[in-house]
Write a protein that holds these residues in place. Structure first.
Motif, PDB file in Angstrom:
ATOM      1  N   ARG A   1      -3.374   9.948   6.397  1.00 37.74           N
ATOM      2  CA  ARG A   1      -4.315   9.347   7.333  1.00 37.74           C
ATOM      3  C   ARG A   1      -5.165  10.433   7.980  1.00 37.74           C
ATOM      4  NH1 ARG A   1      -3.011   4.027   8.077  1.00 37.74           N
ATOM      5  NH2 ARG A   1      -4.386   3.885   9.885  1.00 37.74           N
TER       6      ARG A   1
ATOM      7  N   SER B   1       5.764  15.682   4.277  1.00 39.42           N
ATOM      8  CA  SER B   1       5.185  15.167   5.517  1.00 39.42           C
ATOM      9  C   SER B   1       4.750  16.313   6.413  1.00 39.42           C
ATOM     10  CB  SER B   1       6.201  14.308   6.289  1.00 39.42           C
ATOM     11  OG  SER B   1       6.660  13.221   5.517  1.00 39.42           O
TER      12      SER B   1
ATOM     13  N   ARG C   1      -7.619   6.962   9.400  1.00 43.28           N
ATOM     14  CA  ARG C   1      -8.096   6.258   8.213  1.00 43.28           C
ATOM     15  C   ARG C   1      -7.234   6.625   7.002  1.00 43.28           C
ATOM     16  NH1 ARG C   1     -14.137   6.854   5.459  1.00 43.28           N
ATOM     17  NH2 ARG C   1     -14.014   4.987   4.130  1.00 43.28           N
ATOM     18  N   GLU C   2      -6.645   5.624   6.369  1.00 41.98           N
ATOM     19  CA  GLU C   2      -5.787   5.855   5.218  1.00 41.98           C
ATOM     20  C   GLU C   2      -6.609   6.299   4.013  1.00 41.98           C
ATOM     21  OE1 GLU C   2      -3.027   6.727   3.024  1.00 41.98           O
ATOM     22  OE2 GLU C   2      -2.260   5.691   4.808  1.00 41.98           O
TER      23      GLU C   2
ATOM     24  N   SER D   1       1.806   8.153   2.797  1.00 39.57           N
ATOM     25  CA  SER D   1       0.569   7.877   3.522  1.00 39.57           C
ATOM     26  C   SER D   1      -0.143   9.169   3.859  1.00 39.57           C
ATOM     27  CB  SER D   1       0.898   7.108   4.815  1.00 39.57           C
ATOM     28  OG  SER D   1      -0.238   6.949   5.627  1.00 39.57           O
TER      29      SER D   1
ATOM     30  N   ARG E   1       2.646  11.491   5.583  1.00 40.62           N
ATOM     31  CA  ARG E   1       4.019  11.013   5.671  1.00 40.62           C
ATOM     32  C   ARG E   1       4.570  10.663   4.289  1.00 40.62           C
ATOM     33  NH1 ARG E   1       3.877  13.166   9.542  1.00 40.62           N
ATOM     34  NH2 ARG E   1       4.072  12.508  11.732  1.00 40.62           N
TER      35      ARG E   1
ATOM     36  N   ARG F   1      -5.113   7.122   0.948  1.00 42.10           N
ATOM     37  CA  ARG F   1      -4.369   6.973  -0.309  1.00 42.10           C
ATOM     38  C   ARG F   1      -5.080   6.097  -1.340  1.00 42.10           C
ATOM     39  NH1 ARG F   1       1.705   4.384  -1.078  1.00 42.10           N
ATOM     40  NH2 ARG F   1       1.483   4.045  -3.335  1.00 42.10           N
ATOM     41  N   ASP F   2      -5.575   4.962  -0.930  1.00 45.77           N
ATOM     42  CA  ASP F   2      -6.140   4.018  -1.900  1.00 45.77           C
ATOM     43  C   ASP F   2      -7.648   3.832  -1.740  1.00 45.77           C
ATOM     44  OD1 ASP F   2      -3.623   3.421  -3.114  1.00 45.77           O
ATOM     45  OD2 ASP F   2      -3.137   2.180  -1.370  1.00 45.77           O
TER      46      ASP F   2
END
Length: 350
Positions: A88, A45, A92-93, A86, A24, A95-96
């Protein structure tokens, strides 16, 4: 295929019940020499469901490879980073996530095939050793069992005498065999998703067809989803369920293969379609039409629609304000201020 949308206001995109990957408003930036930054991926996205193939297409510089590197956490540390949005994976994200966690995901949950295997395979280790090391890391097998798995994978991708070839170094294999070895490595831990970044570009037409057939066969056997990145829409027709067209870092059109090939609404997509050689006689002796100009540098993006300097349909409205993604039909999105009142001249159509 699930719906792909850009959601700058935080709206919810229609999606499959259990998408594997949900991206996204992805934004990826690179630092420039003067201390500033440019956004190479700007609000991308999409959703990817089990067993689906999503093709991301566009010219060099459109941002498609940067999108894949962002997903894999492989951006150059000194200059590139994901700055928004984002990603996922099964909720589970990504990005970081710390690098150690991303290493666990790479290979085991997401595999990747790179464009040029000679720069991706380690020249000082045998092909079998490189595949087996990945299996040892992610599956915890013994060295012998991991090597057996490497041989099994080389056999699966159609390399003759796989046990002997496992002892070869990359330079001892042909271009087609090296690419097969890359596929074997990417699939050795049976990932849920395979990202294929221009996997057939450096291959001749015969080997290219074999690679596409192999990937589809393995997808059917293993049930994995594929993100297929390419500049070649002709290849897309053979492999994809849905297509995302990118230009200068943005999604400019998306839809099913039928929608994109039979009824594109964005002039850039139409230009890509008209540049594809056809073997069915549809062009009737017409010369292929090239899109004039080139993708603008990220530091020199034009006002309004980023494609307007190259577009035959551009008017003042196209230069006045950036267009947004709009729904041109069920599951068909287009970024063009004039898509309702223009007719694209597609070669070979009645």
């Amino acid at each position: 295929m699930t719906m792909m949308q850009e959601l700058p206001q935080g709206e919810t995109a229609p999606a499959s019940r259990h998408p594997l990957l949900v991206v996204r408003d992805l934004q990826t930036s690179f630092r420039t020499g003067g201390g500033g930054s440019v956004r190479a991926v700007d609000g991308v996205s999409f959703d990817l469901g089990p067993g689906e193939t999503l093709a991301i297409v566009g010219e060099s510089g459109s941002g498609k490879s940067v999108t894949s590197l962002s997903l894999m956490g492989l951006l150059p540390r000194e200059s590139g980073r994901v700055t928004g949005g984002s990603m996922r994976l099964e909720g589970r994200e990504l990005r970081d996530l710390p690098e150690a966690a991303m290493r666990d995901i790479r290979g085991q949950q997401i595999g990747m095939i790179f464009q040029e295997p000679m720069t991706s395979l380690n020249p000082v280790h045998t092909v079998g050793k490189q595949i087996s090391e990945m299996v040892i890391r992610h599956r915890g097998l013994s060295k012998r069992a991991a090597m057996d798995r490497a041989v099994e994978m080389l056999d699966l991708v159609g390399i003759p005498e796989p046990r002997r070839r496992a002892r070869n170094y990359p330079h001892q294999l042909s271009g087609g065999m090296r690419q097969r070895a890359m596929i074997a490595m990417a699939l050795s831990c049976e990932p849920r998703i395979l990202i294929a970044d221009e996997p057939t570009t450096a291959l001749d037409v015969t080997i290219q067809a074999q690679m596409l057939e192999l990937m589809q066969d393995l997808q059917d056997r293993m049930g994995m989803a594929i993100v297929f990145i390419t500049h070649d829409l002709g290849v897309v027709a053979e492999v994809a369920d849905r297509v995302v067209v990118m230009y200068a870092g943005q999604v400019v059109e998306s839809g099913t293969v039928h929608q994109i090939f039979e009824a594109p609404r964005m002039p850039y997509t139409g230009g890509l379609m008209n540049s594809i050689p056809r073997l069915d006689g549809a062009h009737r002796g017409q010369r292929l039409k090239a899109i004039r100009g080139t993708v603008p540098p990220l530091t020199e993006l034009p006002a309004g629609c980023r494609f307007n300097p190259r577009c035959d349909h551009a008017t003042d409205i196209c230069r006045a304000a950036p267009p947004v993604l709009e729904e041109a039909g069920p599951g068909h999105l287009v970024r063009c201020a004039r898509w309702r009142d223009i007719t694209l001249d597609l070669m070979g159509t009645e």
